[in-house]
Design a protein around this motif. Structure first.
Motif, PDB file in Angstrom:
ATOM      1  N   LEU A  12      29.702  -6.566 -45.582  1.00  0.00           N
ATOM      2  CA  LEU A  12      30.503  -5.357 -45.402  1.00  0.00           C
ATOM      3  C   LEU A  12      29.877  -4.533 -44.283  1.00  0.00           C
ATOM      4  N   ARG A  13      29.435  -3.331 -44.578  1.00  0.00           N
ATOM      5  CA  ARG A  13      28.890  -2.499 -43.485  1.00  0.00           C
ATOM      6  C   ARG A  13      27.365  -2.440 -43.495  1.00  0.00           C
ATOM      7  N   MET A  14      26.723  -3.263 -44.302  1.00  0.00           N
ATOM      8  CA  MET A  14      25.267  -3.237 -44.409  1.00  0.00           C
ATOM      9  C   MET A  14      24.656  -4.307 -43.506  1.00  0.00           C
ATOM     10  N   PRO A  15      23.541  -4.022 -42.840  1.00  0.00           N
ATOM     11  CA  PRO A  15      22.877  -5.065 -42.048  1.00  0.00           C
ATOM     12  C   PRO A  15      22.535  -6.273 -42.915  1.00  0.00           C
ATOM     13  N   VAL A  16      22.753  -7.458 -42.368  1.00  0.00           N
ATOM     14  CA  VAL A  16      22.503  -8.683 -43.131  1.00  0.00           C
ATOM     15  C   VAL A  16      21.053  -8.750 -43.592  1.00  0.00           C
ATOM     16  N   ALA A  17      20.124  -8.355 -42.714  1.00  0.00           N
ATOM     17  CA  ALA A  17      18.704  -8.398 -43.087  1.00  0.00           C
ATOM     18  C   ALA A  17      18.439  -7.532 -44.313  1.00  0.00           C
ATOM     19  N   GLU A  18      19.097  -6.382 -44.390  1.00  0.00           N
ATOM     20  CA  GLU A  18      18.922  -5.499 -45.547  1.00  0.00           C
ATOM     21  C   GLU A  18      19.529  -6.112 -46.802  1.00  0.00           C
ATOM     22  N   VAL A  19      20.686  -6.746 -46.643  1.00  0.00           N
ATOM     23  CA  VAL A  19      21.319  -7.410 -47.790  1.00  0.00           C
ATOM     24  C   VAL A  19      20.396  -8.467 -48.370  1.00  0.00           C
ATOM     25  N   LEU A  20      19.880  -9.334 -47.513  1.00  0.00           N
ATOM     26  CA  LEU A  20      19.060 -10.448 -47.990  1.00  0.00           C
ATOM     27  C   LEU A  20      17.725  -9.989 -48.556  1.00  0.00           C
ATOM     28  N   SER A  21      17.240  -8.845 -48.110  1.00  0.00           N
ATOM     29  CA  SER A  21      15.963  -8.345 -48.624  1.00  0.00           C
ATOM     30  C   SER A  21      16.115  -7.615 -49.951  1.00  0.00           C
ATOM     31  N   ASN A  22      17.351  -7.384 -50.386  1.00  0.00           N
ATOM     32  CA  ASN A  22      17.578  -6.630 -51.632  1.00  0.00           C
ATOM     33  C   ASN A  22      18.251  -7.469 -52.711  1.00  0.00           C
ATOM     34  N   LEU A  23      18.179  -8.790 -52.587  1.00  0.00           N
ATOM     35  CA  LEU A  23      18.839  -9.651 -53.568  1.00  0.00           C
ATOM     36  C   LEU A  23      18.219  -9.567 -54.953  1.00  0.00           C
ATOM     37  N   ALA A  24      16.984  -9.071 -55.044  1.00  0.00           N
ATOM     38  CA  ALA A  24      16.360  -8.951 -56.363  1.00  0.00           C
ATOM     39  C   ALA A  24      17.132  -7.977 -57.251  1.00  0.00           C
ATOM     40  N   ALA A  25      17.848  -7.030 -56.648  1.00  0.00           N
ATOM     41  CA  ALA A  25      18.601  -6.040 -57.418  1.00  0.00           C
ATOM     42  C   ALA A  25      20.047  -6.465 -57.651  1.00  0.00           C
ATOM     43  N   ALA A  26      20.411  -7.671 -57.225  1.00  0.00           N
ATOM     44  CA  ALA A  26      21.815  -8.088 -57.273  1.00  0.00           C
ATOM     45  C   ALA A  26      22.211  -8.605 -58.655  1.00  0.00           C
ATOM     46  N   ASP A  27      23.497  -8.392 -58.997  1.00  0.00           N
ATOM     47  CA  ASP A  27      24.092  -9.100 -60.138  1.00  0.00           C
ATOM     48  C   ASP A  27      24.302 -10.550 -59.713  1.00  0.00           C
ATOM     49  N   ARG A  28      24.141 -11.469 -60.646  1.00  0.00           N
ATOM     50  CA  ARG A  28      24.168 -12.893 -60.284  1.00  0.00           C
ATOM     51  C   ARG A  28      24.891 -13.695 -61.358  1.00  0.00           C
ATOM     52  N   VAL A  29      25.767 -14.598 -60.913  1.00  0.00           N
ATOM     53  CA  VAL A  29      26.417 -15.541 -61.829  1.00  0.00           C
ATOM     54  C   VAL A  29      26.297 -16.937 -61.230  1.00  0.00           C
ATOM     55  N   PRO A  30      26.155 -17.955 -62.070  1.00  0.00           N
ATOM     56  CA  PRO A  30      26.037 -19.320 -61.538  1.00  0.00           C
ATOM     57  C   PRO A  30      27.384 -19.858 -61.065  1.00  0.00           C
ATOM     58  N   VAL A  31      27.334 -20.731 -60.075  1.00  0.00           N
ATOM     59  CA  VAL A  31      28.515 -21.477 -59.642  1.00  0.00           C
ATOM     60  C   VAL A  31      28.354 -22.882 -60.203  1.00  0.00           C
ATOM     61  N   GLN A  32      29.167 -23.222 -61.211  1.00  0.00           N
ATOM     62  CA  GLN A  32      28.983 -24.496 -61.888  1.00  0.00           C
ATOM     63  C   GLN A  32      30.296 -24.937 -62.533  1.00  0.00           C
ATOM     64  N   ALA A  33      30.388 -26.225 -62.776  1.00  0.00           N
ATOM     65  CA  ALA A  33      31.543 -26.801 -63.464  1.00  0.00           C
ATOM     66  C   ALA A  33      31.160 -28.181 -63.972  1.00  0.00           C
ATOM     67  N   ARG A  34      31.714 -28.539 -65.128  1.00  0.00           N
ATOM     68  CA  ARG A  34      31.460 -29.862 -65.733  1.00  0.00           C
ATOM     69  C   ARG A  34      29.976 -30.151 -65.875  1.00  0.00           C
ATOM     70  N   GLY A  35      29.228 -29.121 -66.210  1.00  0.00           N
ATOM     71  CA  GLY A  35      27.807 -29.290 -66.439  1.00  0.00           C
ATOM     72  C   GLY A  35      26.959 -29.399 -65.193  1.00  0.00           C
ATOM     73  N   VAL A  36      27.574 -29.262 -64.011  1.00  0.00           N
ATOM     74  CA  VAL A  36      26.833 -29.355 -62.753  1.00  0.00           C
ATOM     75  C   VAL A  36      26.753 -27.968 -62.136  1.00  0.00           C
ATOM     76  N   ARG A  37      25.543 -27.568 -61.781  1.00  0.00           N
ATOM     77  CA  ARG A  37      25.348 -26.260 -61.154  1.00  0.00           C
ATOM     78  C   ARG A  37      25.032 -26.463 -59.679  1.00  0.00           C
ATOM     79  N   TRP A  38      25.726 -25.705 -58.817  1.00  0.00           N
ATOM     80  CA  TRP A  38      25.559 -25.862 -57.372  1.00  0.00           C
ATOM     81  C   TRP A  38      24.859 -24.684 -56.713  1.00  0.00           C
ATOM     82  N   GLY A  39      24.882 -23.544 -57.343  1.00  0.00           N
ATOM     83  CA  GLY A  39      24.267 -22.387 -56.705  1.00  0.00           C
ATOM     84  C   GLY A  39      24.544 -21.130 -57.491  1.00  0.00           C
ATOM     85  N   ALA A  40      24.472 -19.984 -56.812  1.00  0.00           N
ATOM     86  CA  ALA A  40      24.685 -18.694 -57.471  1.00  0.00           C
ATOM     87  C   ALA A  40      25.431 -17.758 -56.535  1.00  0.00           C
TER      88      ALA A  40
END
Length: 512
Positions: A205-233
């Motif tokens: 959005l309007r935030m610098p990418v470097a700032e976004v990536l440095s603040n992922l510890a505070a992010a809400d997170r859900v897994p991306v998965q289906a049929r018992g296979v997880r690919w990422g978050a």
């Protein structure tokens, strides 16, 4: 004073725990409560507590009737008087999960007892005093009406989101589009990572990418998965509340991404998308700052600072995936993609390492030609290195066998690469070549190609004619026409140098 009575919790259909759509602060802003001249005794963060119902009671044992999330409305008529008992009363309310306490003051209770204030402050429980008589039934009606309206809005928003992400899944939308739509729905930056924590797509959005990536510890997170296979978050940085719930939005986005992974046969396409996106954005200078691009590279395990980096172009029967595999096997960090029919890559080596011809051949393969840009130690230099390698590849007209060609061995091309954003260089190119460009466009001619062959083989017009696939007589006729159109002497060294510079500049523009 309005009638008061206890309402047994089990007799009322209330929102489920975790579905609250109001806070104590929201309820405090209602006109019916403002009419009671409210005074916040204990506020701050306590006002952010979620309210999922309102409960009216003066009983000292009301805590046993609460399930959590209730806003307690009381005149305190039945509360204990002893300080220790008052503290125990507040503790019981806190354990029951009450959202806050609203007390109506009057002749019988001119102020809230200090033990209650102290206990609420210590436990972070909102405490509000009303200085004017208030109909609690009107307050409960307002709260219940707002909750039902909010729940209706939430249902509509969930349906809208379901339709949106279902459409994206059916359309086969790529991961970056799903991530962008999720970010727009949330009004907050969203990042998709694979299991190796490589950034597959980011919508800042309007935030610098470097700032976004440095603040992922505070992010809400859900897994991306289906049929018992997880690919990422799928992760979202903190942002405004959403009627459907932030996690609901993330889960919808993650489901669409999982369908995409199933359709594509896994997350391999994700990595290709991420690497192609980085190279496209680097070549197009589509980044707000070098720090943002460095952060994206670093998230994929590609370091620039303190390393020796190169941009390379590989020509021959090869895929970007194979090129990346070969580079990693050779001990390099790599980002690779196909651009304009060639495979291009960014290589990162230890600062003490050297990209020798042997190493370049090992990465590209014995039967391929590799064009190597100058060494770089920051993002802007890396951009220049990759552009220069592409310019050199575009200018290569030989039909020779596999080899390594370096921009460092072509000083004029390196000069053009370093000055390619200077408008004066482009003005020089347009001014010198305009008659040839117009001729070729109008007559479908080949004068620019003939001139390129001439400057590529200075002093050897037979070789230049062969490179143009023209007979010597026709080639010389073309040269005569070029000289007439440009009004120059093609035997003059300075003129040829200026024309060579103009051609390289024109080619660099077309390969950007």
């Amino acid at each position: 004073m309005s009638d008061r009575q206890d309402f047994v919790a089990d007799h009322t259909d209330r929102p489920a725990r975790g579905d609250a759509l109001l806070t104590v602060a929201d309820v405090l802003s209602f006109p019916v409560l403002q009419a009671g001249s409210p005074e916040v005794i204990v506020g701050g963060a306590a006002l952010d507590a979620e309210v999922r119902w309102a409960h009216v009671s003066d009983s000292a044992g009301v805590a046993r009737l609460l399930d959590g999330g209730e806003l307690l409305l009381s005149t305190a008529a039945g509360w204990p008087h002893d300080a220790d008992d008052l503290r125990a009363f507040v503790s019981a309310l806190r354990r029951a999960g009450v959202a806050g306490i609203v007390v109506e003051l009057g002749a019988q209770l001119p102020r809230i007892a200090d033990p209650v204030v102290e206990a609420c402050a210590e436990s972070g429980l909102a405490l509000i005093a009303l200085h004017t008589e208030t109909k609690f039934v009107a307050v409960t009606e307002a709260v219940h009406r707002a909750l039902i309206a909010a729940q209706t809005d939430a249902l509509h928003e969930r349906q809208r989101l379901h339709e949106l992400f279902t459409a994206l899944s059916l359309q086969g939308a790529p991961a970056d589009v799903v991530v962008a739509e999720t970010a727009r729905a949330l009004g907050a930056p969203v990042v998709l990572e694979n299991l190796a924590h490589e950034v597959i797509a980011v919508e800042p959005l309007r935030m610098p990418v470097a700032e976004v990536l440095s603040n992922l510890a505070a992010a809400d997170r859900v897994p991306v998965q289906a049929r018992g296979v997880r690919w990422g978050a799928l992760q979202a940085l903190p942002g405004p509340a959403h009627p459907a719930g932030r996690l609901t939005v993330l889960e919808q986005g993650a489901t669409a991404l999982a369908f995409g992974c199933l359709a594509d046969g896994g997350d391999a396409e994700w990595s290709l998308l991420a690497q192609r996106g980085i190279i496209d954005d680097l070549l197009g200078a589509r980044f707000a700052s070098p720090a943002d691009m460095a952060a994206r590279l670093s998230a994929g395990g590609f370091s620039v600072a303190g390393r020796q980096c190169h941009g390379i172009v590989v020509r021959g029967a090869l895929s970007a995936a194979e090129l990346a595999y070969r580079a990693r096997q050779a001990g390099c960090a790599v980002v690779a993609a196909q651009v304009g029919g060639d495979d291009v890559a960014l290589l990162s080596l230890p600062a003490s390492a050297v990209l020798t011809d042997a190493l370049a051949v090992r990465i590209a393969g014995d039967d391929r030609t590799v064009f190597v840009g100058p060494a770089a130690d920051d993002v802007l230099d890396l951009l220049s290195s990759l552009r220069a390698a592409r310019d050199l590849a575009a200018s290569d007209r030989s039909d020779g066998g596999p080899r390594v060609r370096r921009v460092d061995g072509r000083p004029l091309e390196r000069l053009v690469a370093s000055l390619r954003d200077d408008h004066r260089l482009h003005a020089h190119s347009e001014r010198m070549l305009a008659p040839l460009v117009a001729h070729d466009r109008e007559r479908r001619g080949d004068l620019l190609d003939v001139l390129a062959a001439l400057v590529a083989h200075p002093g050897n017009r037979s070789a230049a004619a062969a490179a143009s696939h023209l007979s010597r007589s026709v080639f010389y006729q073309r040269l005569a026409l070029i000289g007439d159109l440009l009004d120059v002497d093609l035997d003059d060294g300075e003129t040829l140098a200026a024309l060579h510079l103009a051609l390289l500049t024109r080619r660099s523009t077309s390969t950007s």
